[in-house]
Design an enzyme around this catalytic site. Structure first.
Site, PDB file in Angstrom:
ATOM      1  N   GLY A  11      29.854  82.723  49.402  1.00  0.00           N
ATOM      2  CA  GLY A  11      28.914  82.976  50.496  1.00  0.00           C
ATOM      3  C   GLY A  11      29.449  84.047  51.428  1.00  0.00           C
ATOM      4  O   GLY A  11      30.644  84.094  51.719  1.00  0.00           O
ATOM      5  N   ARG A  72      28.123  84.404  42.790  1.00  0.00           N
ATOM      6  CA  ARG A  72      28.839  83.230  42.303  1.00  0.00           C
ATOM      7  C   ARG A  72      28.881  83.297  40.779  1.00  0.00           C
ATOM      8  O   ARG A  72      27.897  83.629  40.130  1.00  0.00           O
ATOM      9  CB  ARG A  72      28.145  81.949  42.764  1.00  0.00           C
ATOM     10  CG  ARG A  72      28.065  81.832  44.298  1.00  0.00           C
ATOM     11  CD  ARG A  72      27.492  80.500  44.720  1.00  0.00           C
ATOM     12  NE  ARG A  72      27.247  80.443  46.154  1.00  0.00           N
ATOM     13  CZ  ARG A  72      28.165  80.179  47.070  1.00  0.00           C
ATOM     14  NH1 ARG A  72      29.403  79.959  46.681  1.00  0.00           N
ATOM     15  NH2 ARG A  72      27.856  80.143  48.340  1.00  0.00           N
ATOM     16  N   GLY A 102      35.932  82.024  50.320  1.00  0.00           N
ATOM     17  CA  GLY A 102      36.216  80.643  50.685  1.00  0.00           C
ATOM     18  C   GLY A 102      36.934  79.874  49.599  1.00  0.00           C
ATOM     19  O   GLY A 102      37.643  80.453  48.764  1.00  0.00           O
ATOM     20  N   ASP A 103      36.720  78.564  49.577  1.00  0.00           N
ATOM     21  CA  ASP A 103      37.453  77.661  48.688  1.00  0.00           C
ATOM     22  C   ASP A 103      37.332  78.050  47.223  1.00  0.00           C
ATOM     23  O   ASP A 103      38.328  78.160  46.506  1.00  0.00           O
ATOM     24  CB  ASP A 103      36.943  76.232  48.906  1.00  0.00           C
ATOM     25  CG  ASP A 103      37.750  75.199  48.137  1.00  0.00           C
ATOM     26  OD1 ASP A 103      38.748  74.710  48.678  1.00  0.00           O
ATOM     27  OD2 ASP A 103      37.375  74.899  46.983  1.00  0.00           O
ATOM     28  N   THR A 125      34.852  82.688  55.416  1.00  0.00           N
ATOM     29  CA  THR A 125      33.824  81.649  55.287  1.00  0.00           C
ATOM     30  C   THR A 125      33.476  81.123  56.665  1.00  0.00           C
ATOM     31  O   THR A 125      34.367  80.908  57.495  1.00  0.00           O
ATOM     32  CB  THR A 125      34.294  80.481  54.393  1.00  0.00           C
ATOM     33  OG1 THR A 125      33.383  79.377  54.518  1.00  0.00           O
ATOM     34  CG2 THR A 125      35.685  79.994  54.790  1.00  0.00           C
ATOM     35  N   ASP A 127      32.471  78.225  57.378  1.00  0.00           N
ATOM     36  CA  ASP A 127      32.705  76.781  57.494  1.00  0.00           C
ATOM     37  C   ASP A 127      34.044  76.413  58.125  1.00  0.00           C
ATOM     38  O   ASP A 127      34.247  75.260  58.522  1.00  0.00           O
ATOM     39  CB  ASP A 127      32.615  76.114  56.113  1.00  0.00           C
ATOM     40  CG  ASP A 127      31.191  76.076  55.585  1.00  0.00           C
ATOM     41  OD1 ASP A 127      30.260  76.140  56.409  1.00  0.00           O
ATOM     42  OD2 ASP A 127      31.021  75.991  54.357  1.00  0.00           O
ATOM     43  N   ASP A 129      36.882  75.945  56.713  1.00  0.00           N
ATOM     44  CA  ASP A 129      37.418  74.818  55.949  1.00  0.00           C
ATOM     45  C   ASP A 129      38.551  75.184  54.999  1.00  0.00           C
ATOM     46  O   ASP A 129      38.862  74.432  54.077  1.00  0.00           O
ATOM     47  CB  ASP A 129      36.299  74.140  55.154  1.00  0.00           C
ATOM     48  CG  ASP A 129      35.646  75.075  54.144  1.00  0.00           C
ATOM     49  OD1 ASP A 129      35.886  76.305  54.213  1.00  0.00           O
ATOM     50  OD2 ASP A 129      34.891  74.593  53.274  1.00  0.00           O
ATOM     51  N   ARG A 242      11.811  66.117  66.835  1.00  0.00           N
ATOM     52  CA  ARG A 242      11.413  67.366  66.203  1.00  0.00           C
ATOM     53  C   ARG A 242      12.642  67.926  65.494  1.00  0.00           C
ATOM     54  O   ARG A 242      13.770  67.652  65.886  1.00  0.00           O
ATOM     55  CB  ARG A 242      10.887  68.369  67.231  1.00  0.00           C
ATOM     56  CG  ARG A 242       9.600  67.930  67.915  1.00  0.00           C
ATOM     57  CD  ARG A 242       8.442  67.849  66.917  1.00  0.00           C
ATOM     58  NE  ARG A 242       7.178  67.490  67.582  1.00  0.00           N
ATOM     59  CZ  ARG A 242       6.761  66.267  67.774  1.00  0.00           C
ATOM     60  NH1 ARG A 242       7.516  65.237  67.390  1.00  0.00           N
ATOM     61  NH2 ARG A 242       5.607  66.029  68.359  1.00  0.00           N
TER      62      ARG A 242
END
Length: 318
Positions: A11, A72, A102-103, A125, A127, A129, A242
């Protein structure tokens, strides 16, 4: 080394371009050549290469996304595909590779290093992470995007006396939800690392209503459940809500100053590691200092949520 490659994978995240720029210009400064690998690991296998000059990375530091594009590739998990990629790189004269991602991207980088091709990972990334680094490239920009959305949604929530559920990215890590929720004054924050207690959340919302509070913001990371699932659960408890799903808007946009500087420092450090003919390393930042460490460490530990921050978010949302 005289010639290295650079690719972005997985991503996209704001600041990837700044990292690519840093890799290219740092290498050229030290009289090395840099090959841009397009379309991530897929392009690595297919030989989508271009020799990058200083001008090729001009006017990109402020742009989101990645000029090298990303894809990917499930095929790259296979040994045969990895060996094919190494053969392609060696045929092009490359002696090392910088992987920004990322990972999943790091797993590919580790596989290449273990097969004898020096590879260095740079954490790109939103995230946040990647184990071993305090922050990843793109996290700060994504946070600011989410916070801006929370502020605007709160205006509407206040005007209509409503409870809003805002879904943010974070399949396995709740950093975006936690940081944005705390900064945005959310009444409830749900993250993958902590068990979700619906009854406790409902009690908190009811306590607020009893003291005159007429609107609330709930932040839920996608790894916990979808915003619509939570909406239906709350509806069964008598709480009408909502929903706003922020989705891929969190990945785009011009990177913040922090992400641009972080990416520049990390990209340059990755080149320094390869200049020493070292591979199998990951670049990160710890206590405001740029470091590199064994790529294997990324997979030997689990990502941990900041428990002190999570506790604080609950204390401030009474």
């Amino acid at each position: 080394m005289k010639k290295i490659g650079v690719l972005t994978s997985g991503g996209d995240s704001p600041g990837m371009n700044a990292a690519v720029r840093a890799v290219v210009r740092k290498a050229i400064y030290h009289e090395m050549e840099v090959v841009g690998v397009y379309q991530g690991y897929q392009g690595l296998m297919e030989g989508e290469f271009k020799l990058l000059e200083i001008g090729d990375v001009g006017d990109i530091i402020q742009r989101g996304g990645t000029m090298l594009h990303s894809a990917r590739s499930l095929e790259f998990k296979e040994d045969e595909a990895q060996l094919q990629a190494i053969e392609r790189m060696r045929a092009a004269g490359m002696e090392g590779l910088v992987v920004i991602g990322g990972d999943g991207s790091y797993r590919g980088a580790l596989a290449l290093s273990e097969k004898g091709f020096p590879t260095v990972g740079v954490p790109g990334t939103i995230d946040n992470d990647i184990r071993g680094t305090d922050y990843t490239i793109g996290f700060d920009t994504a946070l600011n995007t989410v916070i801006e959305a929370i502020d605007k949604i709160r205006d509407t929530a206040t005007s209509h006396d409503r409870t809003f559920v805002i879904e943010v990215m974070g399949r396995d890590a709740g950093d975006i939800a936690l940081w944005a929720g705390l900064a945005g004054g959310a009444e409830t924050i749900l993250v993958p690392e902590e068990a979700t207690n619906i009854d406790e959340m409902v009690k908190r919302l009811q306590r607020g209503k009893e003291r005159g509070k007429k609107h609330s913001i709930i932040i839920v990371a996608e790894g916990v459940m979808s915003a619509n699932e939570l909406k239906n659960i709350l509806l069964d408890k008598g709480i009408d809500t909502r929903v706003s799903v922020l989705g891929h808007i969190q990945r785009g946009g011009s990177p913040t100053a922090r992400d641009r500087v972080l990416a520049s420092m990390m990209g340059a450090h990755a080149v320094e590691v390869l200049m020493n003919n070292v591979g199998g390393r990951a670049v990160g930042i710890r206590n405001q200092a740029v470091v590199d460490y064994d790529l294997k460490e990324v997979f030997e530990t689990e990502h941990h949520l900041d428990q002190a921050m999570f506790k604080l978010s609950k204390e401030l949302s009474i």
